[in-house]
Structure formats: C-alpha cells, structure tokens
Design a protein around this motif. Structure first.
Motif: not given
Length: 158
Positions: A56-62, A70-81
């Motif tokens: 799964s994934w969820e955008p928080l901003s640009d 996995l349902p029990s493992k997530a990562y917060l990714l910071d990307v260039w705009p």
C-alpha cells in the motif's frame, strides 16, 4: 448571460471549492504530523520482498509519501518535489536486487512526469503511529441516564 455574470459564477465556484478543501488539508497535515512523529531515524535502504509489489502507499504531499511493504511494515519517504504525486492513482519504485536506496532509486508517478529521487527513508513504528492517530481523535463522552437514552440537552424544553 453576460460575461460579468459568468465571471462572477466562476469565481463563486472557485471560492466554494477552496473553502471545501480546508478540512482535507487539515486532515492531511495531521496525518503528516502523526507519520513524522512515528518515523524513526533515517536508514540508507529498505528491502522489497521478492516477487511482491508494494502492499500500500499514501501520498502526504508533493515531497513525502508512505510506502507499506507489508501490512505491518511501513517507510516514510522524502523525495524531491514530485509532480502528480498527490493525484496519481499508481506509483512505482525503482530498485536494484529488491533494495530501494536513498539518492539512487526513484518514485515513478506516470509516463509524462520526471521520476522523483528519494532523499530520505525512515522506518515507521506502526504501534507509535496508531497511538499518535488515536491522540488526534476527539470524542465527546456523554453519560446515559437509567433508561439507556442520552440525556436531553440543556437547551431543550418540555
């Protein structure tokens, strides 16, 4: 219809649309804060399970999104705009040997858009995230009377 009336109607529609999006913006900001509070120290990479896609994934901003491997493992990714990140229906990740790395791998949002380089990866403590999310929820508790009904409000009259 005159051009002035048409312009006034268009401006009114834009104004109503802008007012309607305020609660969404507030909810999105609260989710960003909850994910950031639950995110750990930055890591260089994370592993995708062989033969499986992103759970799964969820955008928080640009410039930020959450990836669940996995349902029990997530990562917060910071990307260039990243153009189209908050509006796209699908994303992809580049990887080498099932390893997604900062500074090298990218988030893909569609054919006409430039891939977004991953600047930072932080694992999310999902138990902490759940606590953060629960603390943002506001619930009013109203005691019931003996008959099992909610008490009448003070402003009502008989």
């Amino acid at each position: 219809m005159t051009k002035l009336r048409m312009l006034a109607l268009v401006l009114l529609a834009v104004l109503l649309a802008a007012c309607q999006s305020v609660p969404y913006a507030q909810r999105l900001q609260q989710r960003q804060q909850a994910y950031s509070a639950a995110a750990g120290t930055p890591v260089r990479s994370f592993r995708l399970v062989l033969g499986e896609q992103i759970y799964s994934w969820e955008p928080l901003s640009d410039t930020q999104l959450v990836i669940y491997t996995l349902p029990s493992k997530a990562y917060l990714l910071d990307v260039w705009p990243c153009n189209n990140l908050t509006f796209t229906n699908f994303i992809g990740l580049t990887s080498f040997a099932s390893e997604v790395q900062t500074g090298f791998d990218k988030v893909l949002t569609g054919r006409p858009y430039i891939p977004c380089v991953i600047k930072q990866i932080r694992p999310i403590d999902l138990a902490q995230f759940k606590l953060e999310k629960e603390s943002q929820r506001h619930i009013d508790n109203v005691p019931r009377n003996d008959a099992g009904n909610a008490p009448a409000s003070a402003s009502s009259t008989r």
